[in-house]
Design a protein around this motif. Structure first.
Motif, mmCIF file in Angstrom:
data_model
loop_
_atom_site.group_PDB
_atom_site.id
_atom_site.type_symbol
_atom_site.label_atom_id
_atom_site.label_comp_id
_atom_site.label_asym_id
_atom_site.label_seq_id
_atom_site.Cartn_x
_atom_site.Cartn_y
_atom_site.Cartn_z
ATOM 1 N N GLU A 38 0.720 -1.441 0.155
ATOM 2 C CA GLU A 38 -0.132 -0.081 -0.215
ATOM 3 C C GLU A 38 0.803 1.211 -0.022
ATOM 4 O O GLU A 38 0.398 2.589 0.172
ATOM 5 N N ALA A 39 2.170 1.279 0.085
ATOM 6 C CA ALA A 39 2.947 2.219 -0.168
ATOM 7 C C ALA A 39 3.020 3.047 -1.416
ATOM 8 O O ALA A 39 2.955 2.529 -2.322
ATOM 9 N N VAL A 40 2.677 4.281 -1.266
ATOM 10 C CA VAL A 40 2.839 4.817 -2.650
ATOM 11 C C VAL A 40 4.200 4.967 -3.190
ATOM 12 O O VAL A 40 5.038 5.009 -2.398
ATOM 13 N N ASP A 41 4.353 5.187 -4.602
ATOM 14 C CA ASP A 41 5.590 5.354 -5.225
ATOM 15 C C ASP A 41 6.326 6.416 -5.052
ATOM 16 O O ASP A 41 7.693 6.360 -4.783
ATOM 17 N N PHE A 42 5.704 7.602 -5.044
ATOM 18 C CA PHE A 42 6.303 8.903 -4.789
ATOM 19 C C PHE A 42 5.767 9.680 -4.051
ATOM 20 O O PHE A 42 4.333 9.899 -3.964
ATOM 21 N N LEU A 43 6.478 10.628 -2.986
ATOM 22 C CA LEU A 43 5.709 11.652 -2.116
ATOM 23 C C LEU A 43 6.342 12.842 -2.564
ATOM 24 O O LEU A 43 7.499 12.872 -2.669
ATOM 25 N N SER A 44 5.624 14.073 -2.514
ATOM 26 C CA SER A 44 6.174 15.201 -2.847
ATOM 27 C C SER A 44 6.734 15.883 -1.520
ATOM 28 O O SER A 44 5.962 15.833 -0.395
ATOM 29 N N LEU A 45 8.013 16.284 -1.312
ATOM 30 C CA LEU A 45 8.373 16.713 0.016
ATOM 31 C C LEU A 45 7.678 17.983 0.362
ATOM 32 O O LEU A 45 7.434 18.340 1.786
ATOM 33 N N SER A 46 6.779 18.768 -0.513
ATOM 34 C CA SER A 46 6.024 19.813 0.174
ATOM 35 C C SER A 46 4.701 19.503 0.586
ATOM 36 O O SER A 46 4.005 20.357 1.289
ATOM 37 N N SER A 47 4.282 18.070 0.796
ATOM 38 C CA SER A 47 3.147 17.382 1.328
ATOM 39 C C SER A 47 3.715 17.526 3.004
ATOM 40 O O SER A 47 2.675 17.417 3.838
ATOM 41 N N ILE A 48 5.090 17.621 3.367
ATOM 42 C CA ILE A 48 5.179 17.353 4.619
ATOM 43 C C ILE A 48 5.917 18.787 5.353
ATOM 44 O O ILE A 48 5.666 18.998 6.311
ATOM 45 N N VAL A 49 6.749 19.571 4.425
ATOM 46 C CA VAL A 49 7.521 20.588 4.870
ATOM 47 C C VAL A 49 7.096 21.851 3.981
ATOM 48 O O VAL A 49 6.680 22.030 2.820
ATOM 49 N N ASP A 50 7.193 22.995 4.811
ATOM 50 C CA ASP A 50 6.882 24.105 4.146
ATOM 51 C C ASP A 50 8.188 24.800 3.296
ATOM 52 O O ASP A 50 8.134 25.542 2.260
ATOM 53 N N SER A 51 9.446 24.698 3.964
ATOM 54 C CA SER A 51 10.510 25.173 3.287
ATOM 55 C C SER A 51 11.812 24.512 3.811
ATOM 56 O O SER A 51 11.907 23.376 4.366
ATOM 57 N N ILE A 52 13.104 24.735 3.091
ATOM 58 C CA ILE A 52 14.261 23.793 3.133
ATOM 59 C C ILE A 52 15.339 25.200 3.073
ATOM 60 O O ILE A 52 15.276 25.836 2.468
ATOM 61 N N LYS A 53 16.119 24.730 4.279
ATOM 62 C CA LYS A 53 17.422 25.562 4.220
ATOM 63 C C LYS A 53 18.581 24.559 4.510
ATOM 64 O O LYS A 53 18.459 23.337 4.829
ATOM 65 N N TYR A 54 19.897 25.186 4.183
ATOM 66 C CA TYR A 54 20.918 24.200 4.093
ATOM 67 C C TYR A 54 22.074 24.742 5.049
ATOM 68 O O TYR A 54 22.196 25.950 5.148
ATOM 69 N N ILE A 55 22.897 23.707 5.604
ATOM 70 C CA ILE A 55 24.174 23.931 6.305
ATOM 71 C C ILE A 55 25.064 23.327 5.294
ATOM 72 O O ILE A 55 25.304 22.290 5.356
ATOM 73 N N LYS A 56 26.264 24.239 4.827
ATOM 74 C CA LYS A 56 27.053 23.513 3.838
ATOM 75 C C LYS A 56 28.499 23.727 4.762
ATOM 76 O O LYS A 56 29.035 24.620 5.058
ATOM 77 N N LEU A 57 28.928 22.404 5.316
ATOM 78 C CA LEU A 57 30.076 22.354 6.056
ATOM 79 C C LEU A 57 31.420 22.790 5.424
ATOM 80 O O LEU A 57 31.615 22.303 4.328
ATOM 81 N N GLU A 58 31.758 23.887 6.008
ATOM 82 C CA GLU A 58 33.181 24.400 5.428
ATOM 83 C C GLU A 58 34.388 23.164 5.044
ATOM 84 O O GLU A 58 34.504 22.195 5.777
ATOM 85 N N ASN A 59 34.712 23.489 3.942
ATOM 86 C CA ASN A 59 35.749 22.516 3.392
ATOM 87 C C ASN A 59 37.012 22.995 3.275
ATOM 88 O O ASN A 59 37.268 23.662 1.969
ATOM 89 N N SER A 60 37.896 23.355 4.343
ATOM 90 C CA SER A 60 38.992 23.851 4.166
ATOM 91 C C SER A 60 40.262 23.135 4.409
ATOM 92 O O SER A 60 39.946 21.847 4.915
ATOM 93 N N GLU A 61 41.556 23.694 4.668
ATOM 94 C CA GLU A 61 42.528 22.592 4.854
ATOM 95 C C GLU A 61 42.462 21.922 6.404
ATOM 96 O O GLU A 61 42.748 20.977 6.636
#
Length: 397
Positions: A38-61
C-alpha cells in the motif's frame, strides 16, 4: 570529502495504516498494521514541509572530512565524527569550522581508538569512549575549547551504536559477541550502569564463528527529553529504554510479509543465506528513526525483484497526517532531487529531527549522480569533493 562507494537503496513512505492495541499485560504496546503493497510510489516533499534551508559544512585545509560516521546537531554547535581521521569537528550553524578534537595517541588526554561520542545536553562537555579492551575509559573535553577535563574507567562492550541517559550507557551490539560476567553473549543490548557493571537485554547465544553483519548502523533515537528508543535486528517491536529495562512501545504487524521470526536465533551464515535466497517479497529490519512530540518515523526494507528497497513511514503529530512511501521527491528546491529521512543512510548516524526541522544529510559524491560539480540557486557551486551538506526542512503545521 573522500568519495564513498555507495550501494543505493530506494526509499518509500506509507499513506495509510491502522492501529490496534496489544492486550498482553506483559508485553503491552500499540500495534500498527502495515502493508508494504500500500506504500505510494512517490511523495512530494512539500506535502510534509514548508521550506528547506542548508548548512554547507566548510571544506578547508583544517576541516576537510574523510569518512563521516555521525553528525550531532545541537543548539550551539554541530559535531561531526570522522571515522577515518579519528577526530571530532565542531561547526557553527552557518557551517563555519570552529575547532576539533584530534587526540589520537597514548597520552593521558589522548585516545587509541575513537569510540562512541556523547554530547552533554547543555553542551558543557563531550565524552568519548576510548576502546582499549578491558582498560576502556571515558575521556571528557570542555565545549567549546575542547580542553581535556578528566578520564574515568568504563567497562564498554563492542557495539555499533550507543546512547547515554543520566549515568547509564546503552550499547546496541547487533549480534556482535561480547562477554558479560565472564559469559559469552550475542545479546542485542548491553547496559553499563552507574557502578560500571554490565547487564544484557535480549540475551542469546548464536553460532557466531567470528562473523557478524549490521543492516543499519544506528539502533537508537532520543527525543527532546533525552528518552531513548531502540530497534532490534529481528524484532518488529520498538522499545523504550528506561531504568536499565526495555519496555515495548510500538509493534508493527506487516500482514504476513515479515521474515522468519526465528531468523535471529540462527547462525550468521544461515541468516545471510536466508536473506539472500528466501527473503524476496518479505519485510526486514524495521528501524524507528524518530519518536518525539513532533513526529513518529520509521523505515524498513522490502525486497522486490531480489533488490532491497527502504520504505518509510512518517506521522506528523500536530496535523495527524500519515505518509507511507517509497521515494520522497524534492519539489521545493533544485538540489537534491530526492530527500531521505533516515537516521543511518550512507552509514552516517544522525537524528532526523532538530527543533521544528526534519534533517537530511546530503553527500555530494552521491547526490551529484556522477557529475564533478553543479551550479545551484541555493548553494552555489557544489563539488563532488565537498563536505556533507545538512538539509533542514521546516515541518508543516
Amino acid at each position: 570529502m573522500k568519495l564513498l562507494k555507495i550501494s543505493f537503496v530506494f526509499f518509500g513512505i506509507i499513506v495509510s495504516g491502522c492501529s490496534k492495541i496489544n492486550d498482553s499485560k506483559e508485553n503491552f504496546s500499540e500495534v500498527l498494521v502495515i502493508n508494504p503493497e500500500e506504500a505510494v510510489d512517490f511523495l512530494s516533499l512539500s506535502s510534509i514541509v514548508d521550506s528547506i534551508k542548508y548548512i554547507k559544512l566548510e571544506n578547508s585545509e583544517n576541516s576537510f572530512l574523510g569518512e563521516v560516521s555521525e553528525i550531532i546537531i545541537k543548539k550551539n554547535f554541530i559535531y561531526v565524527i570522522d571515522k577515518s581521521q579519528q577526530s571530532i569537528f565542531l561547526y557553527n550553524h552557518e557551517g563555519s569550522f570552529m575547532n576539533k578534537i584530534d587526540k589520537l595517541g597514548d597520552g593521558p588526554d589522548q585516545y587509541r581508538h575513537l569510540g562512541p561520542v556523547f554530547v552533554d545536553q547543555n553542551e558543557r562537555f563531550i565524552e568519548i569512549i576510548d576502546y582499549i579492551g578491558e582498560n576502556s575509559r571515558i575521556l571528557k573535553y570542555a565545549i567549546p575549547t575542547l580542553l581535556f577535563l578528566e578520564e574515568r574507567p568504563l567497562n564498554a562492550p563492542i557495539a555499533n551504536s550507543a546512547r547515554r541517559f543520566n549515568d547509564v550507557y546503552y550499547f546496541a551490539a547487533q549480534q556482535i559477541e561480547n562477554y558479560v560476567n565472564e559469559k559469552a553473549t550475542n545479546g542485542d543490548i548491553i547496559v553499563v550502569d552507574e557502578e560500571n557493571k554490565k547487564s544484557v537485554l535480549f540475551d542469546k547465544k548464536i553460532d557466531f564463528k567470528g562473523d557478524s553483519f549490521s543492516p543499519f548502523v544506528e539502533s537508537f533515537t532520543q527525543n527532546e527529553e533525552g528518552e531513548i528508543y531502540v530497534s532490534l535486528m529481528y524484532n518488529d517491536t520498538f522499545f523504550k529504554l528506561s531504568d536499565k529495562k526495555a519496555i515495548p512501545f510500538l509493534t508493527l504487524d506487516f500482514s504476513g510479509y515479515e521474515v522468519d521470526k526465528e531468523l535471529g536465533s540462527k547462525s550468521i551464515q544461515e541468516q545471510l543465506k536466508y536473506l539472500s535466497n528466501e527473503a524476496n517479497g518479505k519485510v526486514s529490519f524495521p528501524v524507528l528513526n524518530a519518536e518525539n512530540s513532533k513526529i513518529l518515523a520509521f523505515s524498513y526494507y522490502f525486497k522486490e525483484n531480489n533488490k532491497n528497497r527502504l520504505y518509510q513511514y512518517i506521522k506528523i503529530k500536530d496535523s495527524g497526517k500519515i505518509f507511507h512511501t517509497r521515494v520522497v521527491n524534492n519539489d521545493i528546491s533544485s538540489f537534491p532531487k530526492q530527500i531521505y529521512i533516515s537516521s543511518y543512510l550512507f552509514g552516517i548516524k544522525h537524528e532526523v529531527i532538530f527543533q521544528d526541522y526534519l534533517v537530511d544529510i546530503i553527500l555530494p559524491s552521491f547526490a551529484l549522480e556522477g557529475k564533478k560539480e553543479i551550479e545551484t540557486n541555493s548553494l552555489g557551486t557544489i563539488k563532488i569533493e565537498d563536505n556533507p551538506i545538512i538539509a533542514l526542512m521546516k515541518i508543516k503545521k
